[in-house]
Design a protein around this motif. Structure first.
Motif, PDB file in Angstrom:
ATOM      1  N   ASP A  41       0.826  -1.209   0.000  1.00 39.33           N
ATOM      2  CA  ASP A  41       0.000   0.000   0.000  1.00 39.33           C
ATOM      3  C   ASP A  41       0.861   1.260   0.000  1.00 39.33           C
ATOM      4  OD1 ASP A  41       1.113  -0.141   2.483  1.00 39.33           O
ATOM      5  OD2 ASP A  41      -0.778  -0.283   3.595  1.00 39.33           O
ATOM      6  N   GLY A  42       2.150   1.099  -0.288  1.00 36.43           N
ATOM      7  CA  GLY A  42       3.033   2.259  -0.319  1.00 36.43           C
ATOM      8  C   GLY A  42       3.712   2.549   1.010  1.00 36.43           C
ATOM      9  N   SER A  43       3.412   1.759   2.020  1.00 38.19           N
ATOM     10  CA  SER A  43       4.058   1.932   3.322  1.00 38.19           C
ATOM     11  C   SER A  43       5.256   0.994   3.417  1.00 38.19           C
ATOM     12  CB  SER A  43       3.075   1.609   4.451  1.00 38.19           C
ATOM     13  OG  SER A  43       2.733   0.224   4.424  1.00 38.19           O
ATOM     14  N   LEU A  44       6.099   1.217   4.413  1.00 40.65           N
ATOM     15  CA  LEU A  44       7.239   0.321   4.626  1.00 40.65           C
ATOM     16  C   LEU A  44       6.769  -1.079   4.992  1.00 40.65           C
ATOM     17  CD1 LEU A  44       9.722   2.642   6.570  1.00 40.65           C
ATOM     18  CD2 LEU A  44       9.978   1.761   4.246  1.00 40.65           C
ATOM     19  N   LEU A  45       5.683  -1.150   5.772  1.00 43.63           N
ATOM     20  CA  LEU A  45       5.131  -2.447   6.139  1.00 43.63           C
ATOM     21  C   LEU A  45       4.579  -3.165   4.912  1.00 43.63           C
ATOM     22  CD1 LEU A  45       4.538  -4.335   8.510  1.00 43.63           C
ATOM     23  CD2 LEU A  45       2.294  -3.220   8.738  1.00 43.63           C
ATOM     24  N   GLY A  46       3.936  -2.400   4.028  1.00 45.24           N
ATOM     25  CA  GLY A  46       3.403  -2.982   2.802  1.00 45.24           C
ATOM     26  C   GLY A  46       4.522  -3.481   1.885  1.00 45.24           C
ATOM     27  N   GLU A  47       5.617  -2.722   1.823  1.00 45.87           N
ATOM     28  CA  GLU A  47       6.773  -3.135   1.033  1.00 45.87           C
ATOM     29  C   GLU A  47       7.351  -4.447   1.562  1.00 45.87           C
ATOM     30  OE1 GLU A  47      10.223  -2.848  -1.644  1.00 45.87           O
ATOM     31  OE2 GLU A  47       8.130  -2.185  -1.696  1.00 45.87           O
ATOM     32  N   GLN A  48       7.426  -4.532   2.895  1.00 42.91           N
ATOM     33  CA  GLN A  48       7.946  -5.739   3.524  1.00 42.91           C
ATOM     34  C   GLN A  48       7.050  -6.933   3.218  1.00 42.91           C
ATOM     35  OE1 GLN A  48      10.909  -6.062   5.504  1.00 42.91           O
ATOM     36  NE2 GLN A  48      10.409  -8.200   5.071  1.00 42.91           N
ATOM     37  N   ARG A  49       5.733  -6.711   3.283  1.00 45.47           N
ATOM     38  CA  ARG A  49       4.765  -7.772   3.008  1.00 45.47           C
ATOM     39  C   ARG A  49       4.885  -8.258   1.564  1.00 45.47           C
ATOM     40  NH1 ARG A  49       0.666  -5.356   4.895  1.00 45.47           N
ATOM     41  NH2 ARG A  49      -0.023  -4.332   2.984  1.00 45.47           N
ATOM     42  N   ALA A  50       4.972  -7.322   0.617  1.00 44.71           N
ATOM     43  CA  ALA A  50       5.082  -7.686  -0.800  1.00 44.71           C
ATOM     44  C   ALA A  50       6.367  -8.470  -1.061  1.00 44.71           C
ATOM     45  CB  ALA A  50       5.049  -6.432  -1.665  1.00 44.71           C
ATOM     46  N   CYS A  51       7.469  -8.008  -0.465  1.00 40.38           N
ATOM     47  CA  CYS A  51       8.759  -8.686  -0.666  1.00 40.38           C
ATOM     48  C   CYS A  51       8.741 -10.094  -0.068  1.00 40.38           C
ATOM     49  CB  CYS A  51       9.890  -7.860  -0.049  1.00 40.38           C
ATOM     50  SG  CYS A  51      10.220  -6.319  -0.938  1.00 40.38           S
ATOM     51  N   ASP A  52       8.135 -10.245   1.099  1.00 42.66           N
ATOM     52  CA  ASP A  52       8.065 -11.569   1.736  1.00 42.66           C
ATOM     53  C   ASP A  52       7.248 -12.545   0.903  1.00 42.66           C
ATOM     54  OD1 ASP A  52       9.640 -10.738   3.816  1.00 42.66           O
ATOM     55  OD2 ASP A  52       7.986 -10.413   5.225  1.00 42.66           O
ATOM     56  N   TYR A  53       6.118 -12.069   0.392  1.00 42.83           N
ATOM     57  CA  TYR A  53       5.291 -12.930  -0.469  1.00 42.83           C
ATOM     58  C   TYR A  53       6.065 -13.332  -1.730  1.00 42.83           C
ATOM     59  CZ  TYR A  53       0.867 -12.489   2.072  1.00 42.83           C
ATOM     60  OH  TYR A  53      -0.139 -12.577   3.024  1.00 42.83           O
ATOM     61  N   PHE A  54       6.804 -12.370  -2.281  1.00 43.08           N
ATOM     62  CA  PHE A  54       7.590 -12.631  -3.495  1.00 43.08           C
ATOM     63  C   PHE A  54       8.672 -13.674  -3.219  1.00 43.08           C
ATOM     64  CE2 PHE A  54      11.302 -11.546  -6.206  1.00 43.08           C
ATOM     65  CZ  PHE A  54      10.728 -11.763  -7.453  1.00 43.08           C
ATOM     66  N   VAL A  55       9.403 -13.515  -2.135  1.00 45.73           N
ATOM     67  CA  VAL A  55      10.466 -14.462  -1.778  1.00 45.73           C
ATOM     68  C   VAL A  55       9.894 -15.864  -1.568  1.00 45.73           C
ATOM     69  CG1 VAL A  55      12.125 -15.093   0.030  1.00 45.73           C
ATOM     70  CG2 VAL A  55      12.031 -12.740  -0.817  1.00 45.73           C
ATOM     71  N   THR A  56       8.747 -15.941  -0.902  1.00 50.00           N
ATOM     72  CA  THR A  56       8.099 -17.236  -0.669  1.00 50.00           C
ATOM     73  C   THR A  56       7.694 -17.884  -1.984  1.00 50.00           C
ATOM     74  OG1 THR A  56       7.260 -16.527   1.486  1.00 50.00           O
ATOM     75  CG2 THR A  56       6.162 -18.397   0.453  1.00 50.00           C
ATOM     76  N   ALA A  57       7.130 -17.091  -2.885  1.00 48.66           N
ATOM     77  CA  ALA A  57       6.692 -17.621  -4.179  1.00 48.66           C
ATOM     78  C   ALA A  57       7.871 -18.136  -4.997  1.00 48.66           C
ATOM     79  CB  ALA A  57       5.944 -16.543  -4.947  1.00 48.66           C
ATOM     80  N   VAL A  58       8.961 -17.391  -4.987  1.00 46.87           N
ATOM     81  CA  VAL A  58      10.151 -17.808  -5.737  1.00 46.87           C
ATOM     82  C   VAL A  58      10.691 -19.124  -5.174  1.00 46.87           C
ATOM     83  CG1 VAL A  58      12.548 -17.237  -6.281  1.00 46.87           C
ATOM     84  CG2 VAL A  58      10.779 -15.473  -6.461  1.00 46.87           C
ATOM     85  N   ASN A  59      10.731 -19.222  -3.854  1.00 46.86           N
ATOM     86  CA  ASN A  59      11.243 -20.433  -3.210  1.00 46.86           C
ATOM     87  C   ASN A  59      10.399 -21.657  -3.512  1.00 46.86           C
ATOM     88  OD1 ASN A  59      13.696 -20.223  -1.611  1.00 46.86           O
ATOM     89  ND2 ASN A  59      12.645 -18.631  -0.489  1.00 46.86           N
ATOM     90  N   GLN A  60       9.106 -21.458  -3.687  1.00 53.28           N
ATOM     91  CA  GLN A  60       8.192 -22.571  -3.916  1.00 53.28           C
ATOM     92  C   GLN A  60       8.057 -22.952  -5.385  1.00 53.28           C
ATOM     93  OE1 GLN A  60       4.561 -21.234  -2.050  1.00 53.28           O
ATOM     94  NE2 GLN A  60       5.256 -21.792   0.016  1.00 53.28           N
TER      95      GLN A  60
END
Length: 425
Positions: A41-60
C-alpha cells in the motif's frame, strides 16, 4: 528451473520477461513489481509484506521466470534461502542515459514504492545508484552459487534471434540432473565442465558432468537409467564414462571418479568461466581444489618435448611401413602425427587453451599443409611422404628457433638414412 531476468530500472526486463513467458507458457511469471502492486500500500510495512510474499513464491516455484533488479534485500533473502543451484541468469543491459531519458513516469506511478524511498531518491537517482551494483559482473558474483550459466540481452536486441540461440533443452536437462544429484548421499562432488563450464553453452553442446563417488560406474549407469529410462534412446559405458543419448537429441557424458584429479585435465582445458557456476554439489575443500586446478599452468616445454618425440618416432616408422606396403598402419601413423602437429602449431602460436584438442583448428591454422597428412588406408603415395618430410623439417626448425626443443638429433645429417624409403629385398 529458474530463469532470472535481472537489470537496472527501465532496462527492458518486463518486456523480455513477457516475450519469454509466451515461449514458455508452463513457467510461472514472478515479478517483484507485480507483487508490490498486489500486496503493498506504499508503506514500509506494505513493502515488507510484498517482498516476503515474493520471496516465498520464488522459493516454492519449480519452473519460473523471475524478474527484479537482482540486487538489494530481496536478493539477499533469496540467496540465503537457496540451498542448491536454481537456473540461469539473463542480464538486461541498457545505457544509463538512455534508461533515464526514456522513463515513463505513469508506469512507475502505478507501482506503490514506499513514500520514504521516493523522498530519498528520484527514479533518475535510483538508476544512477544501481548503475555499478546491477552489472553483469556484480550479478554473476552475487548469484554464482545459484546459477550455472549467464547471458546478456541488450536493449533493442532481436528477441527471436536471441531465443533461437538460447539452449533451453540443454538447460532443462541440466535441471533434471541437478535434481537427482544434489540430495544423493553417494555424491561427494558433482560438477560440470566443457562448454557449460566455460559459460559458452549452445543448443549444439553436449553436457559434460563429473560425479565424485565411491559407487561403481555400473552402479551409476543403473541409477541414471532408472531415473531417465523413458527419455533415453541409447546408453553405454566407456571406461569411467557413461554416455546417455536422449529422445530429444541431447548427449550427456558422465564421468565417474573417486577424486578430482580424475577430471583435472579436462576441467582446466575447459577454460572455466566461474568455478562456482560449475558446481552442483561440493564442500569448501573441493571448491578450493577446483579453483586451484583452473590456475594451474600446463608445462608447455615438457609437453612440446613429448609431442616432438612422438612425431619423430612415428615419422621414422614410415619408411619401413612403405617397404612392407602396410598402407593401413601408414595411414594410421600419419593421422596420429597430424593431431600432434596441430597441438605443436598451437603452442608455437601461443594458443594454449584446449590444446589437447584445439578448437576449429581448420580455420585457426593458416597455411597448414593438411594435404601432407592426407593418406589412403589402401594406398601409399611417395609424393605425400615427401611433402610430409618437408613440412616436418620446417616445423622442427621452428620449434628449435622458439627454444621449445633443443635436441639436435631431429632431422640431422647423421640420421638422414632413417628417412630414406627402403625397398624390401
Amino acid at each position: 528451473m529458474h530463469i532470472y531476468i535481472f537489470g537496472n530500472l527501465n532496462s527492458g526486463k518486463t518486456t523480455l520477461s513477457s516475450k519469454i513467458c509466451k515461449r514458455l507458457p508452463s513457467y510461472l511469471y514472478l515479478s517483484l513489481d507485480k507483487y508490490r502492486i498486489r500486496y503493498s500500500d506504499g508503506s514500509l510495512l506494505g513493502e515488507q509484506r510484498a517482498c516476503d510474499y515474493f520471496v516465498t513464491a520464488v522459493n516454492q516455484a519449480s519452473d519460473a521466470i523471475i524478474e527484479f533488479s537482482g540486487y538489494g534485500p530481496v536478493a539477499e533473502k533469496l540467496q540465503l534461502q537457496f540451498k542448491r543451484k536454481q537456473g540461469v541468469l539473463i542480464y538486461c543491459s541498457r545505457g544509463i542515459e538512455e534508461s533515464i531519458t526514456t522513463i515513463e513516469d505513469e508506469k512507475y506511478k502505478k507501482i506503490p514504492y514506499p513514500e520514504s524511498y521516493k523522498q530519498v531518491q528520484t527514479l533518475e537517482e535510483t538508476i544512477r545508484f544501481l548503475s555499478d551494483k546491477v552489472t553483469l559482473n556484480t550479478l554473476e558474483s552475487d548469484w554464482q552459487e545459484h546459477i550455472w550459466q549467464s547471458y546478456t540481452f541488450e536493449f533493442g536486441q532481436d528477441f527471436t534471434k536471441f531465443w533461437k540461440s538460447f539452449p533451453l533443452r540443454v538447460h532443462q536437462w541440466v535441471d533434471k540432473l541437478r535434481h537427482i544429484l544434489c540430495d544423493d548421499s553417494n555424491v561427494s562432488t558433482a560438477l560440470f565442465f566443457g562448454s557449460l563450464g566455460a559459460n559458452q553453452l549452445t543448443f549444439l553442446s553436449d553436457i559434460d558432468l563429473f560425479i565424485q563417488s565411491e559407487c561403481s560406474v555400473d552402479n551409476w549407469c543403473s541409477k541414471l537409467l532408472s531415473q531417465f529410462a523413458s527419455e533415453l534412446v541409447h546408453t553405454d559405458i566407456l571406461g569411467s564414462k557413461i554416455t546417455l543419448r536422449t529422445i530429444d537429441g541431447q548427449l550427456i557424458e558422465v564421468v565417474i571418479g573417486k577424486s578430482l584429479s580424475d577430471i583435472s585435465l579436462y576441467y582446466r582445458e575447459s577454460q572455466i568461466y566461474n568455478v562456482n557456476f560449475t558446481i552442483l554439489k561440493a564442500k569448501d575443500k573441493q571448491r578450493q581444489e577446483l579453483a586451484a586446478i583452473t590456475q594451474e599452468k600446463s608445462d608447455n616445454e615438457e609437453k612440446v618435448i613429448e609431442l616432438a618425440s612422438q612425431v619423430y618416432f612415428l615419422f621414422c616408422s614410415l619408411p619401413n611401413l612403405i617397404a612392407k606396403n602396410d598402407s593401413y598402419k601408414y595411414s594410421f601413423h600419419c593421422s596420429i602425427m597430424l593431431h600432434y602437429c596441430v597441438q605443436l602449431e598451437h603452442i608455437i602460436m601461443g594458443k594454449k587453451q584446449h590444446n589437447y584438442l584445439p578448437k576449429y583448428a581448420a580455420t585457426t591454422l593458416d597455411n597448414f599443409p593438411w594435404k601432407a597428412f592426407a593418406t589412403s588406408p589402401i594406398d601409399i603415395q611417395s609424393s605425400q611422404y615427401q611433402a610430409l618430410y618437408k613440412y616436418l623439417t620446417v616445423l622442427f626448425a621452428r620449434l628449435k628457433q622458439h627454444k621449445l626443443i633443443d635436441n639436435k638429433n631431429y632431422f640431422s645429417k647423421e640420421n638422414l638414412f632413417l628417412h630414406q624409403i627402403k625397398i624390401e629385398s
